[in-house]
Design a protein around this motif. Structure first.
Motif, short mmCIF file in Angstrom:
data_model
loop_
_atom_site.label_atom_id
_atom_site.label_comp_id
_atom_site.label_asym_id
_atom_site.label_seq_id
_atom_site.Cartn_x
_atom_site.Cartn_y
_atom_site.Cartn_z
N PHE A 116 0.79 -1.23 0.00
CA PHE A 116 0.00 0.00 0.00
C PHE A 116 0.83 1.28 0.00
N ILE A 117 2.05 1.22 0.51
CA ILE A 117 2.84 2.45 0.66
C ILE A 117 4.09 2.43 -0.20
N GLN A 118 4.88 1.37 -0.05
CA GLN A 118 6.20 1.36 -0.68
C GLN A 118 6.16 0.94 -2.14
N GLY A 119 5.52 -0.21 -2.41
CA GLY A 119 5.38 -0.66 -3.79
C GLY A 119 6.46 -1.58 -4.28
N THR A 120 7.62 -1.65 -3.63
CA THR A 120 8.69 -2.57 -4.02
C THR A 120 9.30 -3.17 -2.78
N VAL A 121 10.11 -4.21 -2.98
CA VAL A 121 10.70 -4.91 -1.84
C VAL A 121 12.13 -4.48 -1.58
N LYS A 122 13.03 -4.82 -2.48
CA LYS A 122 14.43 -4.50 -2.27
C LYS A 122 14.83 -3.19 -2.95
N GLY A 123 14.00 -2.70 -3.84
CA GLY A 123 14.34 -1.46 -4.51
C GLY A 123 13.82 -0.26 -3.76
N ALA A 124 13.81 -0.30 -2.44
CA ALA A 124 13.24 0.76 -1.64
C ALA A 124 14.27 1.85 -1.37
N ASN A 125 13.78 3.06 -1.10
CA ASN A 125 14.69 4.12 -0.71
C ASN A 125 15.02 3.97 0.77
N TRP A 126 15.97 4.78 1.23
CA TRP A 126 16.48 4.60 2.60
C TRP A 126 15.41 4.89 3.64
N LEU A 127 14.50 5.82 3.38
CA LEU A 127 13.48 6.16 4.36
C LEU A 127 12.51 5.00 4.57
N SER A 128 12.10 4.35 3.49
CA SER A 128 11.17 3.23 3.63
C SER A 128 11.83 2.05 4.31
N ILE A 129 13.13 1.82 4.05
CA ILE A 129 13.85 0.73 4.70
C ILE A 129 13.96 0.99 6.20
N MET A 130 14.19 2.23 6.57
CA MET A 130 14.34 2.57 7.99
C MET A 130 13.01 2.49 8.74
N THR A 131 11.88 2.73 8.04
CA THR A 131 10.59 2.72 8.72
C THR A 131 9.92 1.35 8.72
N MET A 132 10.38 0.43 7.88
CA MET A 132 9.76 -0.90 7.83
C MET A 132 9.79 -1.64 9.17
N PRO A 133 10.89 -1.59 9.95
CA PRO A 133 10.86 -2.28 11.24
C PRO A 133 9.75 -1.79 12.17
N LEU A 134 9.40 -0.51 12.07
CA LEU A 134 8.33 0.02 12.91
C LEU A 134 6.99 -0.62 12.56
N PHE A 135 6.71 -0.80 11.28
CA PHE A 135 5.47 -1.46 10.86
C PHE A 135 5.50 -2.94 11.27
N GLY A 136 6.66 -3.57 11.16
CA GLY A 136 6.79 -4.95 11.62
C GLY A 136 6.56 -5.05 13.12
N TRP A 137 7.03 -4.07 13.88
CA TRP A 137 6.84 -4.06 15.32
C TRP A 137 5.36 -3.96 15.67
#
Length: 344
Positions: A116-137
């Protein structure tokens, strides 16, 4: 005599911990020098300490191999500690972040974020990579709260009910994850499938920066409060008599555990069975005191992931087997063995 026993146990802990770290360093050395492009140890040292700069060596070491090795070590370390904490909190030696559904819930939250937000898995920018753990939490906390709600029996956590509820939740969260991933476009679906199986493929230094703060902050808290885990494993009445606030301590440990697991899932996907196997090995080696068990669990988890990832990327080369699958091949028979052992 008691003082001598403590010294002996401390010496045994140091020996096991340092030996496991030494074995991990050996595996790191083998992983950084061997692969599709082999290098000598001198080439590696010259490149690391900048005595020479060869573009091929720089690319292989700093962009491909070192990030993968470092993230594997961090993920294994965190998952080993998380498994020890969960088994201590639930008083169940079969508890594991994967079996209890925390892995699946964190993965579901991250897949939803990707879709819904990022749209890709490994091709993410640094901001989305840094915020993903918060959504996982957040996803992991949902699973943890549901476990605490449904696994209670007469006001206390029931170990058998906890396993059954965890397996049910794991299946449910996994089904939602599969349904959402099927809605992705083909390229993102393929990458998400590899990621969910527990893969360290194409990790970067940004992924390391994403998981590192969680480990640096939460691990010292867990180790500092490790004596509380010892008390939680006492009889309920005795623990209360010692002035322990069981529910408060369990919630603190659970928050820390979910944070570690979610951060690992966000960068490496579903690497299971580390949290189940490492605590059992640690207790056999250093005893039951959690001030010793927790560091050794981290070191054993680190070694397991490093070895599993090296096997996965070399034994089927040029194809690659995700580290999560390699460890599952080992973990499933071990889990069945523990189940039969517990029944005796």
């Amino acid at each position: 005599m008691e003082h001598l026993n403590k010294l002996s146990q401390h010496a045994q802990f140091l020996f096991v911990f340092l030996l496991t770290l030494a074995l991990s360093i050996v595996v790191m050395y083998v992983a950084v020098t061997n692969g599709t492009f082999d290098m000598s140890v001198l080439d590696v040292l010259r490149t690391l300490f900048r005595f020479q700069s060869v573009s091929e060596y720089d690319l292989v070491i700093f962009e491909f191999r070192l990030p993968r090795i470092v993230i594997g070590a961090l993920v294994g370390f965190a998952l080993g500690i998380a498994g020890a904490v969960l088994q201590g909190v639930t008083r169940n030696q079969l508890a594991d972040p994967g079996i209890l559904g925390i892995h699946s819930a964190a993965g579901m939250a991250i897949i939803l974020y990707m879709f819904f937000i990022q749209g890709t898995v490994k091709g993410a920018n640094w901001l989305s990579i840094m915020t993903m753990p918060l959504f996982g939490w957040l996803g992991g906390m949902v699973a943890a709260l549901l476990l605490l709600l449904f696994a209670r029996y007469k006001g206390a956590l029931d170990p058998q009910r906890l396993i059954l509820v965890g397996i049910a939740f794991s299946s449910g969260f996994g089904a939602i994850t599969l349904y959402i991933s099927l809605k992705m476009d083909p390229q993102d679906f393929e990458m998400a499938t590899v990621w969910l199986s527990g893969s360290l493929y194409s990790t970067t230094w940004i992924h390391i920066l994403a998981v590192l703060p969680w480990i640096i902050i939460l691990t010292p808290i867990i180790w500092w409060k490790s004596n509380k885990l010892n008390l939680l494993n006492l009889d309920e009445v005795l623990a209360i008599g010692l002035g322990l606030n069981k529910d408060q301590e369990r919630m603190i440990f659970l928050l820390c555990c979910v944070g570690l697991v979610s951060a690992c899932v966000s960068v490496a996907g579903n690497v299971g069975f580390i949290g189940l196997i490492a605590p059992h090995m640690a207790r056999r080696l250093v005893g039951i005191h959690y001030q010793y068990v927790i560091p050794v669990c981290g070191a054993i988890g680190m070694l397991m992931v490093l070895v599993g990832d090296f096997i996965g990327k070399t034994i089927f080369a040029p194809a690659e087997l995700p580290v999560g699958i390699v460890i599952s091949i080992i973990g499933v028979p071990y889990f069945v063995y523990l189940l039969f052992k517990k029944r005796k």
